[in-house]
Structures are given as C-alpha cells and as structure tokens.
Write a protein that holds these residues in place. Structure first.
Motif, PDB file in Angstrom:
ATOM      1  N   LEU A  21       0.832  -1.208   0.000  1.00 40.33           N
ATOM      2  CA  LEU A  21       0.000   0.000   0.000  1.00 40.33           C
ATOM      3  C   LEU A  21       0.863   1.253   0.000  1.00 40.33           C
ATOM      4  O   LEU A  21       0.556   2.235  -0.666  1.00 40.33           O
ATOM      5  N   GLU A  26      -1.091   4.396  -1.978  1.00 41.92           N
ATOM      6  CA  GLU A  26      -2.423   4.398  -1.371  1.00 41.92           C
ATOM      7  C   GLU A  26      -2.381   4.800   0.103  1.00 41.92           C
ATOM      8  O   GLU A  26      -3.360   5.314   0.634  1.00 41.92           O
ATOM      9  N   ALA A  27      -1.270   4.534   0.752  1.00 46.16           N
ATOM     10  CA  ALA A  27      -1.102   4.859   2.164  1.00 46.16           C
ATOM     11  C   ALA A  27       0.371   5.171   2.401  1.00 46.16           C
ATOM     12  O   ALA A  27       1.222   4.846   1.571  1.00 46.16           O
ATOM     13  N   LEU A  49      -0.405   3.834   9.676  1.00 46.13           N
ATOM     14  CA  LEU A  49      -0.578   4.346   8.320  1.00 46.13           C
ATOM     15  C   LEU A  49      -1.352   5.658   8.331  1.00 46.13           C
ATOM     16  O   LEU A  49      -2.206   5.879   9.192  1.00 46.13           O
ATOM     17  N   LEU A  51      -2.785   8.704   5.097  1.00 48.94           N
ATOM     18  CA  LEU A  51      -2.875   8.918   3.659  1.00 48.94           C
ATOM     19  C   LEU A  51      -1.691   9.785   3.257  1.00 48.94           C
ATOM     20  O   LEU A  51      -1.276  10.670   4.011  1.00 48.94           O
ATOM     21  N   HIS A 152      -6.999  -2.942   4.473  1.00 49.33           N
ATOM     22  CA  HIS A 152      -7.561  -2.162   3.373  1.00 49.33           C
ATOM     23  C   HIS A 152      -8.758  -1.326   3.842  1.00 49.33           C
ATOM     24  O   HIS A 152      -8.934  -0.190   3.403  1.00 49.33           O
ATOM     25  N   VAL A 155      -7.602   1.840   5.550  1.00 46.25           N
ATOM     26  CA  VAL A 155      -7.223   2.890   4.594  1.00 46.25           C
ATOM     27  C   VAL A 155      -8.479   3.547   4.018  1.00 46.25           C
ATOM     28  O   VAL A 155      -8.542   4.780   3.884  1.00 46.25           O
TER      29      VAL A 155
END
Length: 165
Positions: A21, A26-27, A49, A51, A152, A155
């Motif tokens: 990711l 994505e992260a 995590l 963004l 997922h 996120v």
C-alpha cells in the motif's frame, strides 16, 4: 533452524501488504514497532498508516500474541490449536473539532464491534483523540484474508475521514 510461528507468518504477510500500500501510494507508513517481550514471552507488532497527502488522522493496526498462543502452538506441535494473534485498530487524530464526525464515520464503517474512545492530553502536543476497535477474537492463519481486509478497510476509513464535513 526452527519453523516460524503462526504469529511470524501472519506478521510477515501483513507487513508485506502494508508496504505494498505504501509503495503504490495508497497509504504512507509512518510507524512500525515489532516487540518481543522476554519477560512475558509475548509478541506485539504495530504498523501505523496515514494517507500520503493527508496526515490529520492515522490508523494503527496491532497484532498481539500472548504467551498462551505461542506456547499452545509450540507444545501442541503441528495441529496449530490456539496458534494466532489478537488484532486491534486504533484511529488517532488531533483535530478535536472533528471528533464527533470522525467517531460517527468510524462507527458506521466498522459496525457493532467493541469500541473504546480515548482523549489523550499532552502538555507538549495538545489533545489527541483515539477510537480503538477490539476484534475480541483470536485470528488464525486461516483468517489471513480477514486480516488483510482489515488493513484495506482501515485505509478506506481514512479516506472517509479526510472527506468528512
């Protein structure tokens, strides 16, 4: 040479998915802890995590295997009874003006799980808010897909928090 425990296998697959990711954009991984408690004979792995372009909130996924799970796996041989880890997700943020909206979004996306809400007061960094989701069950290697889906979904939750009013 020794065989890795179920915890080690799960941690390795989970960590790989988290870094995938990060590599895809994505992260962004902003923290990672891999702790072996020699006094209590437990394992604790956490990865945090956010963004990439938005760091107002973060999600920390924690895998924890207490001595009982590690001992059950080692002493029970290859049957794997009791082999696995417990999981939690902690969403954290400092913008207390959005706390009610964030908590509402997290509850709506994660359903009726066990939630703990915390306010952390620091004389250095101010107030931060947390929502901890406790899955309250042992996750085994057979449930690895659920663990990866958790990552997922965390996120996706951060995306919802980013675009909250």
């Amino acid at each position: 040479m020794f065989d890795p425990t179920a915890f080690e296998n799960m941690k390795t697959v989970f960590e790989g998915a988290a870094y995938d990711l990060d590599l895809s954009g994505e992260a962004a991984i902003i923290g990672r802890n891999d702790i072996v408690d020699l006094a209590g004979m437990s394992r604790d792995y956490r990865i945090t995590l956010t963004l990439p372009a938005w760091r107002e909130a973060s999600a920390t996924v924690r895998l924890f295997a207490p001595f009982a799970q590690l001992a059950a796996e080692i002493l029970d041989g290859f049957s794997g009874n009791g082999a696995g880890a417990y999981a939690w997700i902690t969403f954290s943020w400092q913008n207390t003006k959005k706390s009610d909206a964030y908590k509402s979004i997290i509850r709506s996306l994660w359903g009726g799980r066990h939630f703990e809400e915390r306010s952390v007061y620091s004389s250095f960094s101010g107030t931060s808010e947390e929502v901890i989701i406790d899955f309250n069950r042992l996750i085994t290697e057979d449930l690895m897909d659920d663990l990866l889906e958790m990552l997922h979904h965390a996120v996706k939750t951060l995306h919802h928090l980013k675009f909250s009013p």
